[in-house]
Design a protein around this motif. Structure first.
Motif, mmCIF file in Angstrom:
data_model
loop_
_atom_site.group_PDB
_atom_site.id
_atom_site.type_symbol
_atom_site.label_atom_id
_atom_site.label_comp_id
_atom_site.label_asym_id
_atom_site.label_seq_id
_atom_site.Cartn_x
_atom_site.Cartn_y
_atom_site.Cartn_z
ATOM 1 N N TYR A 69 53.315 49.293 45.195
ATOM 2 C CA TYR A 69 53.684 48.125 44.415
ATOM 3 C C TYR A 69 54.540 48.562 43.228
ATOM 4 O O TYR A 69 54.255 49.578 42.591
ATOM 5 N N ASN A 70 55.560 47.773 42.903
ATOM 6 C CA ASN A 70 56.443 48.049 41.777
ATOM 7 C C ASN A 70 55.896 47.354 40.530
ATOM 8 O O ASN A 70 56.132 46.168 40.332
ATOM 9 N N PHE A 71 55.177 48.091 39.701
ATOM 10 C CA PHE A 71 54.596 47.523 38.478
ATOM 11 C C PHE A 71 55.636 47.315 37.389
ATOM 12 O O PHE A 71 55.446 46.498 36.499
ATOM 13 N N THR A 72 56.719 48.049 37.441
ATOM 14 C CA THR A 72 57.717 48.016 36.374
ATOM 15 C C THR A 72 58.217 46.612 36.083
ATOM 16 O O THR A 72 58.441 46.249 34.929
ATOM 17 N N GLY A 124 46.906 49.487 39.477
ATOM 18 C CA GLY A 124 46.922 50.116 40.787
ATOM 19 C C GLY A 124 46.862 49.062 41.873
ATOM 20 O O GLY A 124 46.961 47.859 41.612
ATOM 21 N N THR A 125 46.711 49.539 43.086
ATOM 22 C CA THR A 125 46.475 48.640 44.219
ATOM 23 C C THR A 125 45.208 49.125 44.908
ATOM 24 O O THR A 125 45.041 50.326 45.135
ATOM 25 N N ILE A 126 44.314 48.200 45.179
ATOM 26 C CA ILE A 126 43.078 48.526 45.888
ATOM 27 C C ILE A 126 42.898 47.553 47.028
ATOM 28 O O ILE A 126 43.522 46.485 47.051
ATOM 29 N N ASN A 127 42.025 47.925 47.955
ATOM 30 C CA ASN A 127 41.808 47.004 49.059
ATOM 31 C C ASN A 127 41.042 45.777 48.569
ATOM 32 O O ASN A 127 40.311 45.837 47.569
ATOM 33 N N LYS A 128 41.253 44.689 49.260
ATOM 34 C CA LYS A 128 40.712 43.400 48.833
ATOM 35 C C LYS A 128 39.187 43.430 48.721
ATOM 36 O O LYS A 128 38.620 42.852 47.796
ATOM 37 N N ARG A 129 38.534 44.110 49.626
ATOM 38 C CA ARG A 129 37.069 44.166 49.617
ATOM 39 C C ARG A 129 36.556 44.822 48.332
ATOM 40 O O ARG A 129 35.632 44.324 47.688
ATOM 41 N N LEU A 130 37.163 45.940 47.935
ATOM 42 C CA LEU A 130 36.760 46.616 46.704
ATOM 43 C C LEU A 130 37.091 45.761 45.483
ATOM 44 O O LEU A 130 36.316 45.696 44.529
ATOM 45 N N GLU A 146 50.549 38.528 44.394
ATOM 46 C CA GLU A 146 49.963 38.134 45.679
ATOM 47 C C GLU A 146 49.380 39.355 46.390
ATOM 48 O O GLU A 146 49.872 40.466 46.236
ATOM 49 N N TYR A 147 48.351 39.114 47.172
ATOM 50 C CA TYR A 147 47.816 40.165 48.044
ATOM 51 C C TYR A 147 48.899 40.481 49.068
ATOM 52 O O TYR A 147 49.718 39.637 49.397
ATOM 53 N N ILE A 154 44.374 46.864 56.249
ATOM 54 C CA ILE A 154 44.199 46.959 54.796
ATOM 55 C C ILE A 154 45.015 45.886 54.085
ATOM 56 O O ILE A 154 46.239 45.870 54.168
ATOM 57 N N ILE A 155 44.309 45.013 53.371
ATOM 58 C CA ILE A 155 44.943 44.030 52.491
ATOM 59 C C ILE A 155 44.816 44.582 51.080
ATOM 60 O O ILE A 155 43.714 44.900 50.621
ATOM 61 N N ALA A 156 45.938 44.729 50.400
ATOM 62 C CA ALA A 156 45.959 45.335 49.070
ATOM 63 C C ALA A 156 46.112 44.277 47.987
ATOM 64 O O ALA A 156 46.769 43.263 48.179
ATOM 65 N N VAL A 157 45.507 44.581 46.843
ATOM 66 C CA VAL A 157 45.584 43.709 45.674
ATOM 67 C C VAL A 157 46.143 44.539 44.516
ATOM 68 O O VAL A 157 45.507 45.505 44.090
ATOM 69 N N PRO A 158 47.331 44.194 44.002
ATOM 70 C CA PRO A 158 47.788 44.860 42.784
ATOM 71 C C PRO A 158 46.953 44.322 41.616
ATOM 72 O O PRO A 158 46.780 43.113 41.476
ATOM 73 N N PHE A 159 46.418 45.234 40.802
ATOM 74 C CA PHE A 159 45.473 44.789 39.773
ATOM 75 C C PHE A 159 45.779 45.383 38.412
ATOM 76 O O PHE A 159 46.484 46.375 38.267
ATOM 77 N N LEU A 160 45.159 44.762 37.430
ATOM 78 C CA LEU A 160 45.162 45.202 36.041
ATOM 79 C C LEU A 160 43.704 45.159 35.597
ATOM 80 O O LEU A 160 43.038 44.130 35.745
ATOM 81 N N LEU A 161 43.192 46.283 35.105
ATOM 82 C CA LEU A 161 41.795 46.379 34.693
ATOM 83 C C LEU A 161 41.723 46.709 33.212
ATOM 84 O O LEU A 161 42.289 47.713 32.766
ATOM 85 N N ASP A 162 41.018 45.887 32.465
ATOM 86 C CA ASP A 162 40.751 46.134 31.051
ATOM 87 C C ASP A 162 39.615 47.162 30.992
ATOM 88 O O ASP A 162 38.445 46.814 31.106
#
Length: 185
Positions: A69-72, A124-130, A146-147, A154-162
């Motif tokens: 995923y391109n986070f930039t 990062g990107t993690i799988n949807k289940r996690l 979007e996923y 594998i369905i990936a989710v780009p995420f942001l974690l505080d």
């Protein structure tokens, strides 16, 4: 239990475990060129059964080694650009050990890394289940787009974690409170 990966032998084991996952899921084995911090997740016999890698994310660097995923160009990343951001990648527990409580070790590795680096955010990107599991236990982990499918399994989710919020949750959790007292000394 987790350990920071330092030696050439440990790095080879890390790469082998990650490579097996890539081969099993028919995804490319991507190698970072940056200075990363790697952790190995271990079983009770101290055998490496999982991996997690952290890479300092530079909002101004258009050449970040972004995996899937391109986070930039993401609008959410632009709001936190003056804070300490790390990209999580190569997060896995091998197939034989999934569902056996090793997620706690991943959390402890993240806790250790965040304390060492004073991280504010993880991306990062993690799988949807996690992703769904992390949300269900109360973490402020936000989908930032979007996923998408990495492959048919594998369905990936780009995420942001505080991560600061996540650390507070861990400190107040009965399950982690005692363990974290050891790390904070």
């Amino acid at each position: 239990m987790f350990r920071i990966i330092h030696t050439k032998e440990e790095n080879l084991l890390f790469d082998e475990l990650w490579g097996d996952f890539c081969e099993e899921n028919e995804i490319p084995f991507l190698k970072r060129t940056n200075d990363v911090m790697r952790y190995g997740i271990c079983d009770t016999e101290k055998k490496l059964i999982g991996t997690i890698e952290f890479d300092k994310y530079d909002v101004n660097n258009k050449n970040n080694n972004e995996y899937y995923y391109n986070f930039t160009d993401n609008k959410y990343i632009k709001y936190i650009q003056n804070e300490e951001i790390y990209e999580i990648s190569k997060l896995l527990i091998n197939r034989e050990n999934r569902g056996k409580g090793f997620f706690k070790q991943i959390l402890l590795a993240c806790y250790d890394h965040a304390n060492q680096t004073n991280a504010d955010w993880y991306i990062g990107t993690i799988n949807k289940r996690l992703y769904m599991f992390a949300r269900s236990v109360g973490f402020k982990i936000l989908p930032i787009d979007e996923y998408f499918d990495i492959n048919e399994n594998i369905i990936a989710v780009p995420f942001l974690l505080d991560i600061k919020h996540a650390i507070k949750l861990l400190k107040y959790s009965n399950e982690f409170k005692e363990i974290l007292m050891y790390y904070d000394k």
